[in-house]
Design a protein around this motif. Structure first.
Motif, PDB file in Angstrom:
ATOM      1  N   VAL A   1       0.843  -1.206   0.000  1.00 42.87           N
ATOM      2  CA  VAL A   1       0.000   0.000   0.000  1.00 42.87           C
ATOM      3  C   VAL A   1       0.871   1.246   0.000  1.00 42.87           C
ATOM      4  CG1 VAL A   1      -1.693   1.336   1.307  1.00 42.87           C
ATOM      5  CG2 VAL A   1      -1.968  -1.137   1.082  1.00 42.87           C
ATOM      6  N   ALA A   2       1.927   1.258   0.794  1.00 45.49           N
ATOM      7  CA  ALA A   2       2.826   2.409   0.823  1.00 45.49           C
ATOM      8  C   ALA A   2       3.483   2.614  -0.538  1.00 45.49           C
ATOM      9  CB  ALA A   2       3.883   2.217   1.902  1.00 45.49           C
ATOM     10  N   LEU A   3       3.869   1.525  -1.210  1.00 50.62           N
ATOM     11  CA  LEU A   3       4.457   1.638  -2.542  1.00 50.62           C
ATOM     12  C   LEU A   3       3.468   2.266  -3.520  1.00 50.62           C
ATOM     13  CD1 LEU A   3       6.542   1.059  -4.762  1.00 50.62           C
ATOM     14  CD2 LEU A   3       5.575  -1.262  -4.924  1.00 50.62           C
ATOM     15  N   PHE A   4       2.225   1.770  -3.541  1.00 49.36           N
ATOM     16  CA  PHE A   4       1.238   2.274  -4.494  1.00 49.36           C
ATOM     17  C   PHE A   4       0.864   3.721  -4.193  1.00 49.36           C
ATOM     18  CE2 PHE A   4      -0.229  -2.411  -4.573  1.00 49.36           C
ATOM     19  CZ  PHE A   4       0.846  -2.752  -5.376  1.00 49.36           C
TER      20      PHE A   4
ATOM     21  N   TYR B   1       1.661   9.559  -5.429  1.00 54.33           N
ATOM     22  CA  TYR B   1       2.270  10.828  -5.019  1.00 54.33           C
ATOM     23  C   TYR B   1       3.170  11.358  -6.136  1.00 54.33           C
ATOM     24  CZ  TYR B   1       5.130  14.143  -2.357  1.00 54.33           C
ATOM     25  OH  TYR B   1       5.787  15.276  -1.922  1.00 54.33           O
ATOM     26  N   VAL B   2       4.002  10.498  -6.703  1.00 53.19           N
ATOM     27  CA  VAL B   2       4.896  10.907  -7.782  1.00 53.19           C
ATOM     28  C   VAL B   2       4.097  11.292  -9.028  1.00 53.19           C
ATOM     29  CG1 VAL B   2       6.731  10.143  -9.334  1.00 53.19           C
ATOM     30  CG2 VAL B   2       6.808   9.536  -6.907  1.00 53.19           C
ATOM     31  N   MET B   3       3.055  10.536  -9.343  1.00 52.96           N
ATOM     32  CA  MET B   3       2.218  10.880 -10.494  1.00 52.96           C
ATOM     33  C   MET B   3       1.648  12.288 -10.359  1.00 52.96           C
ATOM     34  SD  MET B   3       0.079   7.327 -11.043  1.00 52.96           S
ATOM     35  CE  MET B   3       0.899   5.773 -11.374  1.00 52.96           C
ATOM     36  N   LEU B   4       1.185  12.608  -9.181  1.00 57.94           N
ATOM     37  CA  LEU B   4       0.631  13.946  -8.938  1.00 57.94           C
ATOM     38  C   LEU B   4       1.721  15.004  -9.041  1.00 57.94           C
ATOM     39  CD1 LEU B   4      -1.697  13.001  -5.955  1.00 57.94           C
ATOM     40  CD2 LEU B   4      -2.473  13.939  -8.153  1.00 57.94           C
ATOM     41  N   ALA B   5       2.879  14.735  -8.476  1.00 58.15           N
ATOM     42  CA  ALA B   5       3.968  15.717  -8.493  1.00 58.15           C
ATOM     43  C   ALA B   5       4.489  15.960  -9.901  1.00 58.15           C
ATOM     44  CB  ALA B   5       5.099  15.231  -7.584  1.00 58.15           C
TER      45      ALA B   5
ATOM     46  N   THR C   1       5.838  10.559   0.377  1.00 55.88           N
ATOM     47  CA  THR C   1       6.940  11.090  -0.410  1.00 55.88           C
ATOM     48  C   THR C   1       7.915   9.974  -0.761  1.00 55.88           C
ATOM     49  OG1 THR C   1       8.268  11.548   1.540  1.00 55.88           O
ATOM     50  CG2 THR C   1       6.739  13.285   0.824  1.00 55.88           C
ATOM     51  N   PRO C   2       8.770  10.186  -1.764  1.00 52.20           N
ATOM     52  CA  PRO C   2       9.787   9.171  -2.064  1.00 52.20           C
ATOM     53  C   PRO C   2      10.649   8.817  -0.856  1.00 52.20           C
ATOM     54  CG  PRO C   2       9.608  10.697  -3.893  1.00 52.20           C
ATOM     55  CD  PRO C   2       8.733  11.237  -2.798  1.00 52.20           C
ATOM     56  N   ALA C   3      10.950   9.795  -0.018  1.00 56.55           N
ATOM     57  CA  ALA C   3      11.752   9.510   1.179  1.00 56.55           C
ATOM     58  C   ALA C   3      10.984   8.619   2.146  1.00 56.55           C
ATOM     59  CB  ALA C   3      12.140  10.821   1.854  1.00 56.55           C
TER      60      ALA C   3
ATOM     61  N   PRO D   1      14.340   6.191  -4.097  1.00 61.47           N
ATOM     62  CA  PRO D   1      13.582   7.195  -4.873  1.00 61.47           C
ATOM     63  C   PRO D   1      13.742   7.007  -6.372  1.00 61.47           C
ATOM     64  CG  PRO D   1      14.641   8.232  -2.999  1.00 61.47           C
ATOM     65  CD  PRO D   1      15.155   6.816  -3.048  1.00 61.47           C
ATOM     66  N   GLU D   2      14.917   6.580  -6.811  1.00 64.93           N
ATOM     67  CA  GLU D   2      15.147   6.366  -8.244  1.00 64.93           C
ATOM     68  C   GLU D   2      14.299   5.205  -8.763  1.00 64.93           C
ATOM     69  OE1 GLU D   2      18.170   8.670  -6.409  1.00 64.93           O
ATOM     70  OE2 GLU D   2      17.569   6.598  -5.933  1.00 64.93           O
ATOM     71  N   GLN D   3      14.224   4.127  -7.992  1.00 63.04           N
ATOM     72  CA  GLN D   3      13.383   2.998  -8.392  1.00 63.04           C
ATOM     73  C   GLN D   3      11.913   3.403  -8.439  1.00 63.04           C
ATOM     74  OE1 GLN D   3      14.742   0.358  -5.247  1.00 63.04           O
ATOM     75  NE2 GLN D   3      15.624  -1.060  -6.765  1.00 63.04           N
ATOM     76  N   LEU D   4      11.484   4.153  -7.443  1.00 60.90           N
ATOM     77  CA  LEU D   4      10.095   4.599  -7.392  1.00 60.90           C
ATOM     78  C   LEU D   4       9.768   5.479  -8.590  1.00 60.90           C
ATOM     79  CD1 LEU D   4       7.421   4.775  -5.766  1.00 60.90           C
ATOM     80  CD2 LEU D   4       8.361   6.811  -4.646  1.00 60.90           C
ATOM     81  N   LEU D   5      10.661   6.407  -8.917  1.00 57.38           N
ATOM     82  CA  LEU D   5      10.429   7.302 -10.048  1.00 57.38           C
ATOM     83  C   LEU D   5      10.373   6.528 -11.354  1.00 57.38           C
ATOM     84  CD1 LEU D   5      10.154  10.208 -11.125  1.00 57.38           C
ATOM     85  CD2 LEU D   5      12.662  10.291 -11.273  1.00 57.38           C
ATOM     86  N   GLN D   6      11.302   5.583 -11.539  1.00 56.61           N
ATOM     87  CA  GLN D   6      11.332   4.812 -12.775  1.00 56.61           C
ATOM     88  C   GLN D   6      10.066   3.975 -12.945  1.00 56.61           C
ATOM     89  OE1 GLN D   6      14.139   4.439 -15.462  1.00 56.61           O
ATOM     90  NE2 GLN D   6      12.003   4.334 -16.068  1.00 56.61           N
ATOM     91  N   ALA D   7       9.646   3.287 -11.877  1.00 59.26           N
ATOM     92  CA  ALA D   7       8.438   2.476 -11.951  1.00 59.26           C
ATOM     93  C   ALA D   7       7.217   3.333 -12.251  1.00 59.26           C
ATOM     94  CB  ALA D   7       8.242   1.714 -10.638  1.00 59.26           C
ATOM     95  N   THR D   8       7.130   4.469 -11.600  1.00 59.10           N
ATOM     96  CA  THR D   8       5.972   5.346 -11.791  1.00 59.10           C
ATOM     97  C   THR D   8       5.946   5.915 -13.198  1.00 59.10           C
ATOM     98  OG1 THR D   8       6.121   5.929  -9.448  1.00 59.10           O
ATOM     99  CG2 THR D   8       4.723   7.304 -10.826  1.00 59.10           C
ATOM    100  N   ARG D   9       7.119   6.305 -13.718  1.00 59.44           N
ATOM    101  CA  ARG D   9       7.169   6.858 -15.079  1.00 59.44           C
ATOM    102  C   ARG D   9       6.673   5.831 -16.087  1.00 59.44           C
ATOM    103  NH1 ARG D   9      12.132   8.239 -15.265  1.00 59.44           N
ATOM    104  NH2 ARG D   9      11.901  10.500 -15.044  1.00 59.44           N
ATOM    105  N   TRP D  10       7.177   4.609 -16.001  1.00 61.22           N
ATOM    106  CA  TRP D  10       6.752   3.587 -16.951  1.00 61.22           C
ATOM    107  C   TRP D  10       5.264   3.290 -16.809  1.00 61.22           C
ATOM    108  CZ3 TRP D  10      11.344  -0.380 -16.223  1.00 61.22           C
ATOM    109  CH2 TRP D  10      12.458   0.090 -16.932  1.00 61.22           C
TER     110      TRP D  10
END
Length: 494
Positions: free
Chosen positions: A226-229, A234-238, A265-267, A277-286
């Motif tokens: 749940v925290a991951l999703f 959060y990243v999608m909105l940002a 937040t990513p942190a 944070p890099e993994q989270l950003l990459q997964a969210t972007r794709w």
């Protein structure tokens, strides 16, 4: 040699098989090239199905006639079908008269055919007047049911296997499909060969075979999905990666969801999940920016104390990005058992009614009651599988009727389960194999047909209904599960 088209009885992929039989015995099995779930492919389990039906195996393990214990702890004695059903029905009826229908619990299975499921539900909810019928699918699919209903309003997976070939991003969470759904995974391999740009993300604490094939593996801490999703949203909105037009046109409650994820937040996700944070950003972007994203998820999201929240928070990502309702996109729950979906269609849980009707809705209850020729069906939700065995262990439920499942081996909290089986005044087990652990607790054992002998339908993960055909006659005195339920209903009527 005779050939019969049917369906594999193992997982929820629902592969078509061609059964080979000779002189009334199953001799071989191969994949059905015309079946749209597998196109002729079979995994190692499906390929060896015929071995489970060999005459030598049947002689060693099959339950071939009704059996009864005259005293608890005594040996099983063969009895005639009429004798077994009369004994069971008279005891059941006397307990209902003395304690009410709530003193009865039926525990059935995602390996039953849809017709079996339906007759059992009509028997318990219609004739006996209690919703105390649940299924071993409760242990794997109830979170998926609740998640779909909570977010989409219906327990109806909005994707199909062919979407794998149209996706640009596959997000696999809580599923080792390479091992658990291998024929579906072959489709994923085909999709990657056809589209080398296909991105595969796997969220799993373990580096499974599926994770090893991913472009990005997210080795999150167990239980932190749940925290991951929420962090992905959060990243999608940002980053501005949500589809505001889709959200406005097709959803409600998004502002409340934004508030819910504001602190992820990513942190924070890194601290909770162990994902950088890099993994989270990459997964969210794709996930967000691909033309079509398809999620595949299974027991890692379902078998959890927060399973409904895990399912819902993943579905929220699809609704926020509009990755739903188009080819190659959507949240796709993979079913563990061959007919857990079919059971859900006919109300095979203690809180459901047939045809996806809602037990809590008076109009839906009236609709089912009218169909069954009754003034009403009970409104009170029945006891779920875990609750049912706890109630039997406490002495509240006095009859346990078990069909096509083996709780003495498969359910959690075995101490409570075995106490329930020992304390119940009557335990009836419908089973194809005499070697199942639960048989040792049965007062009455009823021989049921098994794979290769049954007639009916099953529904796979993508909601495709497939006809099951019998290749051979029932072994010994075995009867179809729905016929056993019907025989009980007739005895109760008398």
């Amino acid at each position: 040699m005779k050939e019969t088209r049917s369906t594999c009885p193992y997982c929820g992929v629902g592969c078509g098989v061609i059964i080979e039989s000779n002189a009334g015995h199953i001799t071989g099995v191969r994949g059905d090239p015309a079946h749209p779930a597998n196109f002729g492919r079979l995994c190692s389990k499906g390929s060896s199905l015929h071995l489970t039906a060999s005459p030598a195996m049947a002689a060693q393990t099959r339950l071939l006639q009704p059996m009864r214990r005259l005293v608890r702890g005594g040996s099983l004695q063969p009895v005639a079908w009429d004798n077994a059903m009369q004994t069971a029905s008279h005891t059941l009826a006397s307990i209902v008269r003395a304690h009410g229908a709530e003193a009865i619990g039926f525990y059935v299975s995602g390996q039953l055919l849809t017709e079996d499921y339906y007759v059992f539900n009509k028997l318990v909810k219609g004739l006996l007047g209690t919703n105390n019928i649940d299924t071993n699918s409760r242990l794997c699919m109830s979170s998926a049911v609740a998640g779909y209903k909570l977010t989409l309003g219906a327990d109806a997976p909005p994707a199909c296997y062919d979407d794998v070939m149209h996706a640009d991003c596959l997000f696999i969470a809580g599923s080792n499909a390479a091992y658990a759904h291998p024929i579906l995974f072959r489709r994923i391999e085909d999709a990657r060969a056809k589209n080398p740009n296909l991105k595969i993300i796997v969220a799993d604490p373990r580096r499974t075979d599926t994770a090893s094939s991913a472009d990005l593996h997210l080795p999150l801490q167990p239980g932190t999905d749940v925290a991951l999703f929420h962090g992905m949203l959060y990243v999608m909105l940002a980053e501005g990666w949500v589809d505001h037009a889709y959200i406005a046109a097709h959803t409600e409650g998004f502002e409340a969801l934004k508030t819910l994820v504001a602190n992820y937040t990513p942190a924070h996700v890194h601290a909770v999940c162990g994902i950088t944070p890099e993994q989270l950003l990459q997964a969210t972007r794709w996930f967000a920016t691909s033309k079509a994203t398809l999620s595949l998820y299974c027991q890692g999201l379902n078998q959890s104390s927060s399973g409904t929240a895990k399912n819902a928070s993943l579905i929220h990502l699809h609704l926020a990005t509009g990755h739903i309702g188009k080819p190659g996109a959507g949240p796709f729950s993979l079913t563990g058992q061959p007919n857990a979906m079919g059971g859900r269609e006919v109300g095979g849980l203690a809180n459901l009614l047939s045809a996806h009707r809602d037990l809590a809705n008076p109009e839906h209850r009236a609709e089912v009651a009218k169909l069954w020729g009754l003034p009403d069906v009970p409104a009170k939700p029945g006891k779920t599988a875990i609750e049912m065995f706890q109630a039997a262990a406490d002495g509240e439920i006095k009859v346990l009727w078990i069909a096509c499942t083996n709780p003495a081996q498969s359910m959690p909290d075995q101490r409570t389960v075995r106490k329930a089986l020992e304390r119940a005044e009557l335990v009836v087990v419908q089973e194809a194999f005499a070697t199942a652990e639960t048989c040792a607790f049965a007062d009455i054992l009823l021989p049921a047909t098994t794979w290769g002998e049954k007639e009916g339908t099953v529904t796979n993960s993508e909601r495709r209904i497939t006809r099951v055909h019998a290749a051979v006659a029932p072994s010994g005195e075995a009867q179809h599960d729905w016929r056993i339920a019907l025989a009980l209903a007739k005895e109760l009527g008398h």
